[in-house]
Design an enzyme around this catalytic site. Structure first.
Site, mmCIF file in Angstrom:
data_model
loop_
_atom_site.group_PDB
_atom_site.id
_atom_site.type_symbol
_atom_site.label_atom_id
_atom_site.label_comp_id
_atom_site.label_asym_id
_atom_site.label_seq_id
_atom_site.Cartn_x
_atom_site.Cartn_y
_atom_site.Cartn_z
ATOM 1 N N PRO A 198 0.786 -1.220 0.018
ATOM 2 C CA PRO A 198 -0.007 0.026 0.043
ATOM 3 C C PRO A 198 0.780 1.178 0.040
ATOM 4 O O PRO A 198 2.024 1.240 0.638
ATOM 5 C CB PRO A 198 -0.914 -0.006 1.515
ATOM 6 C CG PRO A 198 0.120 -0.848 2.230
ATOM 7 C CD PRO A 198 0.588 -2.126 1.089
ATOM 8 N N ASP A 199 0.185 2.353 -0.503
ATOM 9 C CA ASP A 199 0.863 3.700 -0.604
ATOM 10 C C ASP A 199 0.464 4.451 0.560
ATOM 11 O O ASP A 199 -0.152 3.457 1.457
ATOM 12 C CB ASP A 199 0.855 4.505 -1.847
ATOM 13 C CG ASP A 199 -0.775 4.784 -2.100
ATOM 14 O OD1 ASP A 199 -1.546 4.482 -0.990
ATOM 15 O OD2 ASP A 199 -1.043 5.205 -3.154
ATOM 16 N N PHE A 200 0.774 5.735 0.681
ATOM 17 C CA PHE A 200 0.365 6.462 1.957
ATOM 18 C C PHE A 200 -0.763 7.167 1.774
ATOM 19 O O PHE A 200 -1.750 7.382 2.391
ATOM 20 C CB PHE A 200 1.724 7.133 2.184
ATOM 21 C CG PHE A 200 2.632 6.590 3.208
ATOM 22 C CD1 PHE A 200 2.789 7.244 4.340
ATOM 23 C CD2 PHE A 200 3.540 5.837 2.586
ATOM 24 C CE1 PHE A 200 3.568 6.234 5.281
ATOM 25 C CE2 PHE A 200 4.386 5.108 3.171
ATOM 26 C CZ PHE A 200 4.492 5.474 4.543
ATOM 27 N N ARG A 201 -0.687 7.757 0.346
ATOM 28 C CA ARG A 201 -1.925 8.842 0.270
ATOM 29 C C ARG A 201 -3.283 8.450 -0.572
ATOM 30 O O ARG A 201 -4.003 9.401 -0.494
ATOM 31 C CB ARG A 201 -1.051 10.402 -0.352
ATOM 32 C CG ARG A 201 -0.283 10.824 0.483
ATOM 33 C CD ARG A 201 0.618 11.663 -0.123
ATOM 34 N NE ARG A 201 1.321 12.518 0.882
ATOM 35 C CZ ARG A 201 2.411 12.146 1.182
ATOM 36 N NH1 ARG A 201 3.087 10.950 0.829
ATOM 37 N NH2 ARG A 201 3.066 12.742 1.923
ATOM 38 N N ASN B 261 10.993 4.196 -3.004
ATOM 39 C CA ASN B 261 10.522 3.129 -2.096
ATOM 40 C C ASN B 261 11.621 2.343 -1.366
ATOM 41 O O ASN B 261 12.723 2.680 -1.565
ATOM 42 C CB ASN B 261 10.051 2.047 -3.326
ATOM 43 C CG ASN B 261 8.702 2.788 -3.653
ATOM 44 O OD1 ASN B 261 7.810 3.612 -3.449
ATOM 45 N ND2 ASN B 261 8.413 2.137 -5.172
ATOM 46 N N ASP C 182 11.457 -0.982 -0.483
ATOM 47 C CA ASP C 182 11.054 -2.386 -0.490
ATOM 48 C C ASP C 182 12.271 -3.152 -1.069
ATOM 49 O O ASP C 182 12.002 -4.725 -0.809
ATOM 50 C CB ASP C 182 9.701 -2.615 -1.025
ATOM 51 C CG ASP C 182 9.582 -1.875 -2.301
ATOM 52 O OD1 ASP C 182 10.290 -1.984 -3.229
ATOM 53 O OD2 ASP C 182 8.413 -1.166 -2.325
ATOM 54 N N HIS D 161 15.144 6.983 0.045
ATOM 55 C CA HIS D 161 14.410 6.924 1.295
ATOM 56 C C HIS D 161 15.053 5.644 2.065
ATOM 57 O O HIS D 161 14.713 5.186 3.129
ATOM 58 C CB HIS D 161 13.057 6.916 1.317
ATOM 59 C CG HIS D 161 12.422 8.440 1.008
ATOM 60 N ND1 HIS D 161 11.158 8.294 0.627
ATOM 61 C CD2 HIS D 161 13.019 9.542 0.970
ATOM 62 C CE1 HIS D 161 10.886 9.560 0.115
ATOM 63 N NE2 HIS D 161 11.934 10.336 0.345
ATOM 64 N N CYS E 220 22.972 -1.053 14.218
ATOM 65 C CA CYS E 220 22.761 -0.966 15.717
ATOM 66 C C CYS E 220 23.174 0.780 15.751
ATOM 67 O O CYS E 220 24.539 1.222 15.150
ATOM 68 C CB CYS E 220 23.954 -1.715 16.408
ATOM 69 S SG CYS E 220 24.152 -1.346 18.127
#
Length: 245
Positions: free
Chosen positions: A36-39, A107, A109, A124, A132
């Site tokens: 799914p996207d965000f908007r 993306n 992913d 991103h 860590c």
């Protein structure tokens, strides 16, 4: 007014004649793989949680409420069953035959790499890289999936995904690399993004080439300035555009 077939013919011709294409993509590239996207109407922003997703995925929230962050992150940001779709596959093919110089993606992913793309600039970050916060040791995604609560390093430090959260700036080296490729491109294909998220959306302004192509299900602020605009499935458009090449 040109038909969709006319525009596809134009795109095929552009691709056939160029060996300096750059692709810049957003969440819409991965939605066709079930992520799914965000908007959009069914995106993460429209879902109901104890806290808004944009707050959960912020630096300040991660620093103060890591348990809650990881509860959301594991549930909504990791899709291990997702597979590359026609868009990922088409772009990998264009790179393999020497036409596509880089994939620049918002993306996280890793599906472009799964499809075979080599030069992928991840603005991103990636869910597949984790480190860590105490000693800097790197961990793969399995470490996040197979732990509970806040994942811990062997030094007992907390592990953070190598993704850019809200309130965090983009890596300057990664950003400059993306700018260089866009600035040198002959054709820039933008797909699956509303061009609403800055600074990433501002990268389009560095394009000085001959053809700007936009592929998105909904209109974008840049439609009027593009040479070719497609409102539909990015997978279908790219799959059709590379046929016979």
């Amino acid at each position: 007014m040109k038909t969709e077939n006319d525009k596809l013919d134009d795109l095929r011709e552009c691709i056939a004649l160029s060996d300096n294409i750059v692709f810049f993509g957003g969440a819409g590239v991965s939605t066709e793989s079930g992520i799914p996207d965000f908007r959009s109407q069914d995106g993460l922003y429209s879902m109901k949680y104890k806290y808004p997703p944009e707050r959960i995925l912020s630096h300040s929230f991660f620093m103060s409420m890591r348990d809650e962050f990881y509860r959301f992150y594991r549930d909504k940001m990791i899709y291990t069953q997702a597979k590359p779709n026609d868009a990922h596959i088409a772009l990998a093919k264009l790179e393999q035959i020497g036409k596509l110089k880089a994939v620049i993606t918002q993306n996280i992913d890793g599906l472009h790499q799964d499809a075979g793309s080599k030069n992928v600039i991840e603005l991103h970050g990636s869910i597949r890289r984790n480190y860590c916060m105490k000693c800097g040791k790197s961990y793969e995604l399995d470490k996040i999936i197979n732990s509970e609560g806040v994942p811990k390093c062997e030094c007992n430090g907390d592990i953070k995904p190598d993704v850019v959260l809200y309130e965090e700036g983009l890596d300057s080296e990664v950003l400059n690399k993306a700018i260089d490729f866009i600035n040198a491109a002959q054709i820039l294909i933008i797909g699956g993004t509303s061009l609403a998220v800055y600074p990433a959306a501002g990268l389009v302004n560095y394009f000085k080439g001959s053809k700007l192509v936009l592929i998105n299900k909904t209109p974008t602020p840049m439609d009027s300035g593009a040479d070719l605009v497609f409102h539909g499935s990015i997978g279908q458009v790219l799959k059709s555009a590379i046929q016979g090449i």
